[in-house]
Design an enzyme around this catalytic site. Sequence first.
Site, mmCIF file in Angstrom:
data_model
loop_
_atom_site.group_PDB
_atom_site.id
_atom_site.type_symbol
_atom_site.label_atom_id
_atom_site.label_comp_id
_atom_site.label_asym_id
_atom_site.label_seq_id
_atom_site.Cartn_x
_atom_site.Cartn_y
_atom_site.Cartn_z
ATOM 1 N N LYS A 227 18.999 6.770 34.441
ATOM 2 C CA LYS A 227 20.440 6.652 34.716
ATOM 3 C C LYS A 227 21.028 8.058 34.749
ATOM 4 O O LYS A 227 22.051 8.363 34.133
ATOM 5 C CB LYS A 227 21.063 5.773 33.614
ATOM 6 C CG LYS A 227 22.483 5.358 33.847
ATOM 7 C CD LYS A 227 22.629 4.312 34.932
ATOM 8 C CE LYS A 227 24.102 4.071 35.218
ATOM 9 N NZ LYS A 227 24.307 3.295 36.457
ATOM 10 N N ASP A 281 20.075 0.896 37.575
ATOM 11 C CA ASP A 281 20.685 -0.365 38.009
ATOM 12 C C ASP A 281 20.096 -0.869 39.321
ATOM 13 O O ASP A 281 19.749 -2.036 39.453
ATOM 14 C CB ASP A 281 22.214 -0.253 38.102
ATOM 15 C CG ASP A 281 22.675 1.048 38.696
ATOM 16 O OD1 ASP A 281 23.070 1.071 39.866
ATOM 17 O OD2 ASP A 281 22.608 2.076 37.978
#
Length: 414
Positions: A227, A281
């Site tokens: 991330k 994600d």
Amino acid sequence: MTYEKIVVPTEGQKITVQNEKLNVPDNPILAFIEGDGIGYDITTASKRIWDAAVQSAYGGQRKISWMEIYSGEKAAQLYNGDYMPAETFEAMREFIVGIKGPLTTPIGGGFRSLNVTLRQVLDLYACVRPVRWYEGIPSPVKRPQDLNMVIFRENTEDVYAGIEYESGTPENEKLAKFLREELGAKFFEGAGLGIKPISAFATKRLVSKAIQYALAEGFDTVTLVHKGNIQKFTEGAFRKWGYEVAKEKFADVTITEDELWSQFKGKRPSGKVVINDRIADIIFQHTLLRPTEFGILATPNLNGDYLSDALAAQVGGLGIAPGANIGNYVALFEATHGTAPKYTNLDKVNPGSLLFSGAMMLEYIGWREAATKIYRAFEKTVSQKIVTYDFARQMEGATEVKTSEFANAVIQNL
Ligand code: NAP
């Protein structure tokens, strides 16, 4: 080394490490922890299948000598209330390879999870979870056969570092004051605080292991899952150090995705593993919609936690997902589900997760033929619709059998 309660089998030899490789005798001693709750049922069934598969693959040339070591409730009974006796760690260090059933973590009394303790004390820094589909297993997606991935999840830092300070405590207030006053950080009053360490050392050894595995097992890609768009110096650093170690240690056998396009027009040269990266994600969408594009996923701790369970769900659920925690050589294979206490000693549950973890263990010691036999026999049994209750409730026309009967059927099909 002498042990207090552990009985070292008189037959069989130790696995050793020589020239940075495992040296596995034909009659190795493998350690096992039975596990709590359903542990007895699944371990008993799986051991019968592992032994039968080895016999069937090598006709008596090779044989496992099992050595029981203890953790959890069985340990507490034997060692006067000690759930995690020191000699269990010693035995794993000495005998190197073992497998464990699920363990209950006693609630209260300041116990840390036994599983996390085992990983940390033995420095089993890579949590390895292969995810692939087996013919006949009920799945919620249209083409579960397209998924064949292995997750390498970092096991020692990120959220597993366990550095947290509860709101309202003096430690929390001290840290909050330091962050605000010394470093100019801004956050709401009374926030709980956690520290997320991600180091070059831990990242590089994890990513190295993932690349070595890709090379050994013929995977085309290693994807760094992070991330880093938000957390640049932890998640982003994981990405950076991942690429760095590929260049430092594997320059002749890896290329980056950029190089794949700039130098090879998108066609992977044979013998090269492509190193790429994806944001945490989007990887969930990609692995669902385009699973064939991925092979090995290397992740920091928390990303890997979510991803392991999500991918396992695509191919039939956690009940059959295998796993291992691996350090430099010491490896502890494990069922990924818990102790399912309501089914204790009912001879009812699916032994698949432990069984496949044992097949991984056989692959780890180089006994691939036996592992392959287990995968095939399991598939055949499920396609005959002979299954335990968990699959039976998802399949039409299934014959529901007990754990031990399922083991009999798998052995028949070896
Ligand atoms: P769990 O033991 O994994 O069980 C949750 C549910 O998963 C079960 O009720 C059952 O579903 C299904 N399940 C689990 N294993 C199965 C198997 N072999 N075959 C078929 N179905 C299976 O999770 P939990 O109830 O949250 O945790 C119970 C205890 O396990 C806790 O003490 C926890 O700390 C411990 N735990 C240990 C480990 C480990 O040792 N690695 C991991 C997780 C949890 P149905 O009810 O739908 O039949």
